[in-house]
Design an enzyme around this catalytic site. Structure first.
Site, short mmCIF file in Angstrom:
data_model
loop_
_atom_site.label_atom_id
_atom_site.label_comp_id
_atom_site.label_asym_id
_atom_site.label_seq_id
_atom_site.Cartn_x
_atom_site.Cartn_y
_atom_site.Cartn_z
N CYS A 89 3.46 -24.12 -21.48
CA CYS A 89 2.50 -24.85 -20.85
C CYS A 89 1.58 -24.11 -19.76
O CYS A 89 0.82 -23.33 -20.31
CB CYS A 89 3.52 -26.15 -19.72
SG CYS A 89 2.75 -27.40 -19.22
N HIS A 197 6.19 -28.20 -24.56
CA HIS A 197 7.44 -27.73 -24.16
C HIS A 197 8.62 -27.64 -24.97
O HIS A 197 9.32 -28.63 -25.41
CB HIS A 197 8.02 -28.62 -22.87
CG HIS A 197 7.02 -28.68 -21.58
ND1 HIS A 197 7.62 -27.75 -20.68
CD2 HIS A 197 5.99 -29.16 -21.29
CE1 HIS A 197 6.64 -27.82 -19.51
NE2 HIS A 197 5.77 -28.99 -20.05
N GLU A 199 11.51 -26.24 -24.93
CA GLU A 199 12.72 -26.62 -24.28
C GLU A 199 12.90 -28.00 -24.26
O GLU A 199 14.03 -28.43 -24.03
CB GLU A 199 12.73 -26.00 -23.06
CG GLU A 199 12.07 -26.71 -21.76
CD GLU A 199 10.60 -26.34 -21.51
OE1 GLU A 199 10.08 -26.95 -20.56
OE2 GLU A 199 10.03 -25.65 -22.36
#
Length: 217
Positions: A89, A197, A199
């Site tokens: 990001c 993202h 994650e």
């Protein structure tokens, strides 16, 4: 045992990124230890470096500068020792020459280009761009190995209002569509960055992180 350090400078989904990397390492039986740290000594001895980031470009840059020795350690590890780097990001955006959010702020200059506001052709689309999108692969890259892209591919999670526009089109690895192309991933040499993202991107994100942990220092 190789060490993957997630840089803690007061910005980013540190817990989520750390847990996702640990899971990716565990599921692929990687010999990687994941550490979250703001200590320059940990960064200069890292085998891989992950820089997360949320919020404004300038705020994240100031956050890094506020930790004594952090920027110097980051430069030494990534650019001098050439350890694999992943920006997430705003961590990806900081790789640019400069950001244009709330003024002009210098980036690292690792991927020449600017971070500019998203300007979708459809004015009814909301900013920030938030939600799930598939990726269109612009050029092959080891981090996308084994990941289905294209209209029927796996989805990635985005939440942002700005994106990196590289000067050299060859540095664009993947894009997504939001009434116009948005830079989703950039890379050159041992450097890579995702606007989305990983994650938070479930199967797609875990595979990408596993691929990153496999990259040889």
């Amino acid at each position: 045992m190789r060490t993957a350090v997630v840089i803690d400078y007061g910005s980013g989904n540190l817990h989520s990124a750390g847990k996702a990397l640990e899971r990716a390492a565990r599921e692929t039986e990687s010999d990687s230890e994941v550490k979250i740290s703001s200590d320059p000594a940990d960064i200069v001895t890292a085998d891989r470096v992950i820089l997360p980031g949320v919020g404004a470009f300038a705020d994240c840059r100031r956050g890094l500068e506020a930790v004594p020795g952090l920027l110097e350690a980051l430069h030494e590890t990534v650019m001098e020792r050439q350890r694999p780097f992943l920006g997430i990001c705003v961590g990806m955006q900081l790789m640019a020459s400069r950001g244009l959010e709330f003024g002009i702020t210098d980036g690292f200059g690792w991927i020449p280009g600017e971070v500019r506001a998203i300007a979708p052709a459809d004015a009814s689309l909301k900013i920030p761009h938030m939600g799930w999108n598939t990726l269109t692969e612009a050029s092959p890259h080891p981090l996308l190995e084994g990941i289905n892209t294209g209209p029927d591919g796996l989805h990635a999670y985005f939440v942002h209002s700005y994106h990196l526009i590289p000067e050299d089109r060859a540095h664009v690895v993947a894009e997504c569509d939001y009434a116009g192309a948005i830079t989703a991933m950039v890379a050159r040499d041992h450097l890579a960055g995702t606007q989305f993202h990983p994650e938070k991107s479930q199967t797609q994100g875990l595979k990408l992180l596993a691929n990153f942990l496999k990259r040889a220092p």
